[in-house]
Write a protein that holds these residues in place. Structure first.
Motif, mmCIF file in Angstrom:
data_model
loop_
_atom_site.group_PDB
_atom_site.id
_atom_site.type_symbol
_atom_site.label_atom_id
_atom_site.label_comp_id
_atom_site.label_asym_id
_atom_site.label_seq_id
_atom_site.Cartn_x
_atom_site.Cartn_y
_atom_site.Cartn_z
ATOM 1 N N PRO A 197 0.816 -1.226 0.000
ATOM 2 C CA PRO A 197 0.000 0.000 0.000
ATOM 3 C C PRO A 197 0.845 1.270 0.000
ATOM 4 N N LEU A 198 2.120 1.166 0.366
ATOM 5 C CA LEU A 198 2.995 2.329 0.385
ATOM 6 C C LEU A 198 3.190 2.901 -1.016
ATOM 7 N N VAL A 199 3.140 2.057 -2.031
ATOM 8 C CA VAL A 199 3.435 2.492 -3.394
ATOM 9 C C VAL A 199 2.467 3.584 -3.835
ATOM 10 N N ASN A 200 1.177 3.328 -3.703
ATOM 11 C CA ASN A 200 0.197 4.328 -4.112
ATOM 12 C C ASN A 200 0.061 5.451 -3.096
ATOM 13 N N ASP A 201 0.265 5.141 -1.824
ATOM 14 C CA ASP A 201 0.162 6.166 -0.786
ATOM 15 C C ASP A 201 1.143 7.298 -1.023
ATOM 16 N N THR A 202 2.333 6.958 -1.487
ATOM 17 C CA THR A 202 3.371 7.971 -1.725
ATOM 18 C C THR A 202 3.548 8.299 -3.202
ATOM 19 N N ARG A 254 4.128 2.573 -12.218
ATOM 20 C CA ARG A 254 4.653 3.877 -12.618
ATOM 21 C C ARG A 254 3.674 4.953 -12.150
ATOM 22 N N ASN A 255 4.126 5.777 -11.242
ATOM 23 C CA ASN A 255 3.323 6.895 -10.761
ATOM 24 C C ASN A 255 3.996 8.200 -11.140
ATOM 25 N N THR A 256 3.199 9.194 -11.430
ATOM 26 C CA THR A 256 3.715 10.518 -11.750
ATOM 27 C C THR A 256 3.205 11.509 -10.717
ATOM 28 N N ARG A 257 4.118 12.077 -9.951
ATOM 29 C CA ARG A 257 3.734 13.052 -8.944
ATOM 30 C C ARG A 257 3.634 14.430 -9.567
ATOM 31 N N THR A 258 2.600 15.151 -9.169
ATOM 32 C CA THR A 258 2.392 16.488 -9.718
ATOM 33 C C THR A 258 3.195 17.556 -8.980
ATOM 34 N N THR A 263 10.090 10.006 -7.295
ATOM 35 C CA THR A 263 9.176 8.934 -6.913
ATOM 36 C C THR A 263 9.884 7.629 -6.593
ATOM 37 N N ARG A 264 11.211 7.629 -6.495
ATOM 38 C CA ARG A 264 11.884 6.394 -6.169
ATOM 39 C C ARG A 264 12.966 6.596 -5.114
ATOM 40 N N THR A 265 13.264 5.507 -4.443
ATOM 41 C CA THR A 265 14.329 5.525 -3.452
ATOM 42 C C THR A 265 15.654 5.825 -4.138
ATOM 43 N N THR A 266 16.482 6.652 -3.523
ATOM 44 C CA THR A 266 17.729 7.053 -4.171
ATOM 45 C C THR A 266 18.911 6.181 -3.789
ATOM 46 N N ALA A 267 18.946 5.645 -2.567
ATOM 47 C CA ALA A 267 20.126 4.895 -2.147
ATOM 48 C C ALA A 267 19.819 4.063 -0.910
ATOM 49 N N ALA A 268 20.577 2.985 -0.768
ATOM 50 C CA ALA A 268 20.529 2.165 0.446
ATOM 51 C C ALA A 268 21.953 1.856 0.852
ATOM 52 N N SER A 269 22.180 1.769 2.141
ATOM 53 C CA SER A 269 23.513 1.446 2.645
ATOM 54 C C SER A 269 23.375 0.559 3.865
ATOM 55 N N ASP A 279 17.620 6.042 2.025
ATOM 56 C CA ASP A 279 17.397 7.477 1.876
ATOM 57 C C ASP A 279 16.165 7.766 1.033
ATOM 58 N N ASP A 280 15.519 8.892 1.347
ATOM 59 C CA ASP A 280 14.268 9.277 0.675
ATOM 60 C C ASP A 280 13.247 8.151 0.746
ATOM 61 N N PHE A 281 13.107 7.615 1.942
ATOM 62 C CA PHE A 281 12.171 6.518 2.178
ATOM 63 C C PHE A 281 11.653 6.611 3.604
ATOM 64 N N PRO A 282 10.364 6.401 3.828
ATOM 65 C CA PRO A 282 9.330 5.953 2.886
ATOM 66 C C PRO A 282 8.828 7.014 1.918
ATOM 67 N N ASP A 283 9.341 8.241 2.050
ATOM 68 C CA ASP A 283 8.994 9.284 1.096
ATOM 69 C C ASP A 283 10.164 10.252 1.017
ATOM 70 N N ALA A 284 10.103 11.164 0.085
ATOM 71 C CA ALA A 284 11.189 12.123 -0.095
ATOM 72 C C ALA A 284 11.417 12.911 1.192
#
Length: 388
Positions: A197-202, A254-258, A263-269, A279-284
């Motif tokens: 559900p996180l996909v559409n929520d964000t 594929r979601n397009t934010r207005t 709309t995607r995670t940038t990095a994991a470590s 980073d940038d998770f669960p949202d920007a």
């Protein structure tokens, strides 16, 4: 009763020379800081039980400070927690023979059944260094002759930043801690999250997989700083369709934010001794931290914390409310629960030592191998059965 612990067969260790200490570390690594509880879970004068790296521990908050002792009397080995006795604020007494210890140091200060014993003042129960930070209680699981290093060396960069407000919750997961680490850092496991559900929520775009550019993996191995593996997802080539024999059977989202927000995670470590930063998770503008803390061979403490930069107390309060009203149900329970499900299935395989040699990893698993090798090079000791 403490679960029986088994050694890893030395013949297996010799087959993976570049990460053999990782394979041996069923119970985690020694001489590292681990979060053991959330601060809110230990009230003033409250005694809380926990298990870390196979060692049973008691925690108590006294005048605001948390202390930790081994949950085992040095006399005959019985657990204090079987029947807690505390006759003064700063001591704990074993219910069996009255051996009494100071919470602050572990020193044996009295024996109620034998007050003239020469052991008084000369013996101690094991005490653990404790430090609280960012709403979590950290315990140093280490050798008696090792001075704890700064906490900042065992947490991901930015976690301790003053302007980062953090909120979190925890779970107990029935799998080994290494399974948790590798599930969290596995770039290909994005496949299981397409129904979250996180996909559409964000309004997040989520592919079914990707081709990883292994050359983009960055190792952090500077002395005196956290040791970790950094994987910048921006360099991955995303796959938006999954095919079987040429036919499309699965599609990514594929979601397009207005609002122009990515709309995607940038990095994991992934960092020693076993903590993921996304980073940038669960949202920007947010950062998720996940600890996979060894409890036993087949259980780990899963602590998830979400951080956001704030400039004043009201913004910190807003983040706290957002965590409980939005991110806890949608992200932790809606997204990360899928990871827990995967770990339970992985444990059925990796619960056997030989399974680590029977796996068949592919190109996209390159970051996992780099993580294992980094652990082998930089861990400060393996927790073994003789420590228990």
């Amino acid at each position: 009763m403490e679960a029986p612990i088994t050694f890893v067969d030395d013949r297996l260790l010799r087959k993976v020379p570049s990460w053999r200490t990782y394979l041996a570390a069923k119970l985690g690594f020694r001489n590292h800081w681990y979060p053991i509880k959330l601060s809110r879970e230990i009230g003033e004068s409250q005694i809380v039980t926990a298990t870390l790296c196979g060692e049973n521990i008691l925690l108590k908050r006294i005048d605001g400070k948390v202390y930790a002792l081994r949950d085992r009397c040095i006399h005959r080995g019985v657990p204090f927690s079987e029947k807690l006795e505390c006759y003064t604020k700063g001591t704990i007494t074993c219910w069996y023979h009255g051996f009494t210890y100071k919470w602050e140091t572990g020193e044996l200060c009295d024996i109620l059944a034998s007050p003239d014993s020469k052991a008084i003042g000369r013996q101690s129960v094991k005490s653990y260094p404790v430090q609280e930070a960012k709403g979590a209680v950290f315990v140093f699981m280490g050798d008696d002759d090792v001075k704890p290093h700064p906490l900042c060396e065992d947490v991901p960069p930015m976690f301790l930043d003053e302007d980062l407000a953090l909120e979190g919750d925890s779970y107990m997961v029935q799998s080994n801690w290494r399974v948790g680490c590798e599930n969290g850092f596995d770039g290909l496991h994005v496949y299981i999250h397409r129904t979250s559900p996180l996909v559409n929520d964000t309004q997040r775009s989520l592919p079914v997989g990707h081709t990883a550019n292994s050359g983009q993996i960055v190792l952090h191995e500077v002395d005196g700083q956290p040791k970790g593996v950094y994987d910048e997802f921006a360099h991955h080539v995303s796959l938006w369709e999954g095919q079987v024999e040429g036919d499309v059977v699965v599609r990514g989202v594929r979601n397009t934010r207005t609002d122009g927000v990515p709309t995607r995670t940038t990095a994991a470590s992934l960092w020693l001794p076993g903590v993921l930063r996304v980073d940038d998770f669960p949202d920007a503008g947010r950062h998720q931290f996940e600890w996979y803390v060894p409890v036993s061979e087949d259980e780990h403490y899963y602590l998830i914390m979400i951080g956001k930069r704030v400039t004043n107390p009201q913004e910190a309060l807003d983040h706290e409310q957002e965590f409980w009203n939005r991110w806890k149900p949608v992200s932790l329970d809606g997204f990360n629960n899928q990871d827990i499900e995967a770990r339970l299935a992985l444990q059925k395989f990796y619960g056997r030592d030989s399974a680590w040699l029977q796996e068949m990893l592919i190109e996209g698993d390159h970051p996992i191998i780099k993580w294992r090798e980094l652990c082998h090079r930089h861990n400060r000791g393996v927790q073994r059965p003789d420590h228990l």
